[in-house]
Design a protein around this motif. Structure first.
Motif, PDB file in Angstrom:
ATOM      1  N   GLU A 181     -11.154 -16.401  -4.970  1.00 47.63           N
ATOM      2  CA  GLU A 181      -9.752 -16.955  -4.953  1.00 47.63           C
ATOM      3  C   GLU A 181      -8.738 -15.939  -5.122  1.00 47.63           C
ATOM      4  OE1 GLU A 181      -9.263 -21.061  -6.388  1.00 47.63           O
ATOM      5  OE2 GLU A 181     -11.527 -20.899  -6.738  1.00 47.63           O
ATOM      6  N   HIS A 182      -8.293 -14.863  -4.322  1.00 49.98           N
ATOM      7  CA  HIS A 182      -7.496 -13.737  -4.678  1.00 49.98           C
ATOM      8  C   HIS A 182      -6.336 -14.160  -4.707  1.00 49.98           C
ATOM      9  CE1 HIS A 182     -10.124 -10.376  -3.164  1.00 49.98           C
ATOM     10  NE2 HIS A 182     -10.511 -11.273  -2.409  1.00 49.98           N
ATOM     11  N   GLU A 183      -5.427 -13.548  -5.732  1.00 50.45           N
ATOM     12  CA  GLU A 183      -4.130 -13.675  -5.753  1.00 50.45           C
ATOM     13  C   GLU A 183      -3.116 -12.576  -5.626  1.00 50.45           C
ATOM     14  OE1 GLU A 183      -0.779 -15.837  -7.312  1.00 50.45           O
ATOM     15  OE2 GLU A 183      -2.603 -16.677  -7.068  1.00 50.45           O
ATOM     16  N   ALA A 184      -3.313 -11.659  -6.164  1.00 50.98           N
ATOM     17  CA  ALA A 184      -2.453 -10.362  -5.916  1.00 50.98           C
ATOM     18  C   ALA A 184      -3.351  -9.130  -5.840  1.00 50.98           C
ATOM     19  CB  ALA A 184      -1.403 -10.253  -7.053  1.00 50.98           C
ATOM     20  N   ALA A 185      -2.535  -8.130  -5.663  1.00 46.02           N
ATOM     21  CA  ALA A 185      -3.514  -6.486  -5.310  1.00 46.02           C
ATOM     22  C   ALA A 185      -2.400  -5.524  -5.863  1.00 46.02           C
ATOM     23  CB  ALA A 185      -4.026  -6.419  -4.044  1.00 46.02           C
ATOM     24  N   ALA A 186      -3.045  -4.384  -6.652  1.00 46.72           N
ATOM     25  CA  ALA A 186      -2.006  -3.462  -6.934  1.00 46.72           C
ATOM     26  C   ALA A 186      -2.889  -2.419  -6.861  1.00 46.72           C
ATOM     27  CB  ALA A 186      -1.840  -3.521  -8.390  1.00 46.72           C
ATOM     28  N   LEU A 187      -2.422  -1.318  -5.891  1.00 43.29           N
ATOM     29  CA  LEU A 187      -3.230   0.053  -5.456  1.00 43.29           C
ATOM     30  C   LEU A 187      -2.701   1.171  -6.177  1.00 43.29           C
ATOM     31  CD1 LEU A 187      -3.010  -2.299  -2.874  1.00 43.29           C
ATOM     32  CD2 LEU A 187      -3.496  -0.424  -1.585  1.00 43.29           C
ATOM     33  N   ASP A 188      -3.795   1.930  -6.531  1.00 40.91           N
ATOM     34  CA  ASP A 188      -3.521   3.274  -7.248  1.00 40.91           C
ATOM     35  C   ASP A 188      -3.434   4.144  -6.060  1.00 40.91           C
ATOM     36  OD1 ASP A 188      -3.913   5.733  -8.465  1.00 40.91           O
ATOM     37  OD2 ASP A 188      -5.336   4.918  -9.939  1.00 40.91           O
ATOM     38  N   PRO A 189      -2.467   4.704  -5.739  1.00 40.15           N
ATOM     39  CA  PRO A 189      -2.340   5.841  -4.813  1.00 40.15           C
ATOM     40  C   PRO A 189      -2.961   6.953  -4.946  1.00 40.15           C
ATOM     41  CG  PRO A 189      -0.336   5.713  -6.088  1.00 40.15           C
ATOM     42  CD  PRO A 189      -1.075   4.764  -6.599  1.00 40.15           C
ATOM     43  N   ARG A 190      -3.171   7.461  -6.292  1.00 38.91           N
ATOM     44  CA  ARG A 190      -4.083   8.529  -6.481  1.00 38.91           C
ATOM     45  C   ARG A 190      -5.530   8.524  -6.457  1.00 38.91           C
ATOM     46  NH1 ARG A 190      -5.121  12.402 -10.921  1.00 38.91           N
ATOM     47  NH2 ARG A 190      -4.770  10.640 -12.444  1.00 38.91           N
ATOM     48  N   ARG A 191      -6.037   7.595  -6.977  1.00 36.72           N
ATOM     49  CA  ARG A 191      -7.510   7.373  -7.037  1.00 36.72           C
ATOM     50  C   ARG A 191      -7.983   6.577  -5.918  1.00 36.72           C
ATOM     51  NH1 ARG A 191      -5.119   7.201 -11.674  1.00 36.72           N
ATOM     52  NH2 ARG A 191      -6.005   8.456 -13.301  1.00 36.72           N
ATOM     53  N   GLY A 192      -7.045   6.033  -5.202  1.00 32.23           N
ATOM     54  CA  GLY A 192      -7.443   4.917  -4.287  1.00 32.23           C
ATOM     55  C   GLY A 192      -7.982   3.565  -4.432  1.00 32.23           C
ATOM     56  N   ASP A 193      -8.130   3.356  -5.875  1.00 29.15           N
ATOM     57  CA  ASP A 193      -8.625   2.166  -6.572  1.00 29.15           C
ATOM     58  C   ASP A 193      -7.696   0.838  -5.991  1.00 29.15           C
ATOM     59  OD1 ASP A 193     -10.630   3.574  -7.548  1.00 29.15           O
ATOM     60  OD2 ASP A 193      -9.865   3.556  -9.624  1.00 29.15           O
ATOM     61  N   ILE A 194      -8.186  -0.152  -5.957  1.00 28.22           N
ATOM     62  CA  ILE A 194      -7.556  -1.450  -6.049  1.00 28.22           C
ATOM     63  C   ILE A 194      -7.856  -2.332  -7.037  1.00 28.22           C
ATOM     64  CG2 ILE A 194      -6.701  -3.209  -4.256  1.00 28.22           C
ATOM     65  CD1 ILE A 194      -7.722  -1.301  -2.048  1.00 28.22           C
TER      66      ILE A 194
ATOM     67  N   THR B 177       0.861  -1.264   0.064  1.00 25.92           N
ATOM     68  CA  THR B 177       0.079  -0.041  -0.026  1.00 25.92           C
ATOM     69  C   THR B 177       0.994   1.262  -0.023  1.00 25.92           C
ATOM     70  OG1 THR B 177      -0.176   0.373   2.076  1.00 25.92           O
ATOM     71  CG2 THR B 177      -1.696  -1.350   1.501  1.00 25.92           C
ATOM     72  N   PRO B 178       0.219   2.424  -0.549  1.00 26.04           N
ATOM     73  CA  PRO B 178       1.133   3.600  -0.424  1.00 26.04           C
ATOM     74  C   PRO B 178       1.619   4.165   1.026  1.00 26.04           C
ATOM     75  CG  PRO B 178      -0.666   3.804  -1.761  1.00 26.04           C
ATOM     76  CD  PRO B 178      -0.920   2.615  -1.012  1.00 26.04           C
ATOM     77  N   TRP B 179       0.649   3.517   1.958  1.00 25.34           N
ATOM     78  CA  TRP B 179       1.158   3.802   3.484  1.00 25.34           C
ATOM     79  C   TRP B 179       1.753   2.781   3.975  1.00 25.34           C
ATOM     80  CZ3 TRP B 179      -3.792   3.371   1.135  1.00 25.34           C
ATOM     81  CH2 TRP B 179      -4.516   2.281   1.443  1.00 25.34           C
ATOM     82  N   ASP B 180       2.524   1.946   3.282  1.00 24.95           N
ATOM     83  CA  ASP B 180       3.694   1.074   3.779  1.00 24.95           C
ATOM     84  C   ASP B 180       2.970   0.090   4.651  1.00 24.95           C
ATOM     85  OD1 ASP B 180       5.553   2.104   2.432  1.00 24.95           O
ATOM     86  OD2 ASP B 180       6.603   3.375   4.105  1.00 24.95           O
TER      87      ASP B 180
END
Length: 465
Positions: free
Chosen positions: A213-226, A162-165
């Motif tokens: 069945e979650h695998e991975a996540a990528a977070l958009d730091p500007r929009r907050g989308d995941i 996450t952008p907040w470490d």
């Protein structure tokens, strides 16, 4: 030994050695490619040198150390390091070095061999054996300590920073309480703090991100989308986007404070240049293929009665086989489809896509053709975990049929080996997982999943174009 990512090169290698890589840079990559007459420096770090110890083959000038070893190294609490190392996040250690959160992809119920220990206050489900450990290292990658971050979760596969470490650890399972020895529902995302041990107490799933069945996540730091990948079959899985509710601001504690239906969880629908719906990503057979993307709301994100991916007709969304790694770059998300064979319209041995949220487009950046000789070193197949390299391009963990590598892919569309699994025992041909660089770019951490090794690789890293 590098591999040119051209169709002509692929055909030549296939005819001679059965290689299976068919890659070329997408539009953005080709713009940075050197001219044919420029005699550019060879990408990569040179041929891999066999390891006399029978662990990791690396280029000349590189070295590795073992950071953790399942059943051998010990946690602060005294138990042995758990098995089945998988996705890993890397964070700057205060005072120097790196803090890593390491997933342990254990599907079995608690009581199995080398589980994540159930410590008071850190255990979600007493019936589950998976979870995460937190590893602290010195600046050179040598181990300082290791302890439990979260326990009692199941099949912790990949995740995302996450952008907040903090680290989002993803359960690659769809199981309800009362099945498989579990006492609670599974198939969720959990947040792990690499710095504040107290923040990991009383672990709770982030239900707003869905249960599948979650695998991975990528977070958009500007929009907050995941962006969330799903590694599932019968039918193939989906790529999801969670869009936050109005007023949401990503920060420590924000995800934990969400209600189970907060925000909008949508599944991807791709449309080609002719305006036609694309039912499966395997239909893209040319690098540079770009689709317009829509996000279709998931009717019931907890999926208790009907799994989320089964709540749509095939005309409503776009599926893909083995949606695995996801990682946020400066401008978008890298998404991996590890391979497509059964249940897919077109067969391949791996796709790497880039999603641009500004344009709402998905572009095929790398394509792995069928590897006819997976046991022959020199060809790559089955990309899985992905992370951004600070030296340009991406690092891919290979989970293919034969020889296993860490693979670099440059901005200009060239792949090259970074490491090879040289084990000759039961660990031979076991997949690499969790490649990620230290914040100071000096150490590449990576795992071999079974029984579970974390390595720290050091050497003369340089920029790759």
């Amino acid at each position: 030994m590098t591999q040119e990512l051209s169709r002509r090169g692929f055909l030549q290698r296939t005819a001679v050695a059965g290689a299976g890589v068919m890659l070329i840079g997408g539009t953005e990559m080709l713009m940075t490619a050197p001219s044919a007459s420029a005699a550019p420096r060879e990408p990569g770090y040179g041929p891999l040198v066999a390891d006399p110890a029978g662990r990791l083959a690396l280029p000349a000038g590189f070295a590795y150390s073992i950071v953790t070893h399942a059943g051998v190294t010990r946690l602060e609490s005294g138990e042995p390091t758990p098995r089945n190392h998988d996705g890993t996040g890397a964070f700057r250690r205060r005072g120097g070095g790196t803090v890593l959160v390491n997933n342990h992809e254990i599907r079995d119920p608690f009581g199995t061999h080398l589980p994540v220990p159930h410590l008071d206050g850190l255990t979600y489900d007493p019936g589950a054996a998976g979870g995460c450990t937190v590893v602290e290292t010195n600046p050179d990658g040598t181990r300082r300590t290791e302890y439990v971050g979260i326990a009692g979760t199941a099949t912790n596969c990949a995740g995302g920073q996450t952008p907040w470490d903090t680290w989002l650890t993803c359960e690659e399972i769809d199981a309800l309480a009362g099945t498989g020895g579990f006492q609670k529902d599974h198939g969720y995302v959990f947040e792990v703090d690499p710095y504040d041990r107290g923040a990991n107490r009383d672990p709770q799933p982030i239900k707003a991100l869905g249960r599948f069945e979650h695998e991975a996540a990528a977070l958009d730091p500007r929009r907050g989308d995941i962006y969330l990948t799903e590694d599932a079959a019968k039918p193939n899985g989906l790529l999801y986007r969670w869009a936050p509710p109005r007023g949401y601001r990503g920060r420590h504690g924000a995800l934990r404070g969400l209600g189970p239906t907060d925000g909008v969880l949508g599944a991807m629908k791709a449309v080609d240049g002719a305006g036609e719906h694309v039912p499966d990503l395997s239909l893209a057979t040319k690098v540079g293929t770009t689709y317009a993307i829509e996000w279709v709301p998931v009717p019931d994100r907890d999926g208790r009665g009907t799994a989320t991916r089964k709540q749509f007709g095939d005309g409503d969304i776009t599926r893909a086989r083995k949606l695995e790694g996801a990682w946020w770059d400066a401008d978008g998300a890298w998404i991996v489809s590890s391979f497509a064979r059964e249940e897919s319209p077109v067969q391949h041995d791996g796709q790497v896509w880039f999603y641009d949220p500004e344009r709402a487009t998905l572009t095929l950046r790398l394509l792995f053709g069928r590897n006819a000789s997976p046991d022959v070193d020199g060809a790559f197949d089955g990309p899985d975990n992905v992370s951004i390299s600070p030296y340009g391009g991406v690092i891919l963990a290979e989970d293919g049929e034969g020889v296993q590598h860490l693979v670099g892919a440059t901005e200009s569309g060239v792949t090259f080996p970074v490491a090879r699994n040289d084990f000759t025992d039961d660990t031979k041909n076991v997949e690499f997982t969790g490649p990620v660089y230290s914040p100071d770019r000096k150490v590449l951490f990576a795992n071999i999943q079974e029984p579970g090794y974390m390595f720290a690789v050091t050497g003369p890293w340089r920029h790759q174009r």
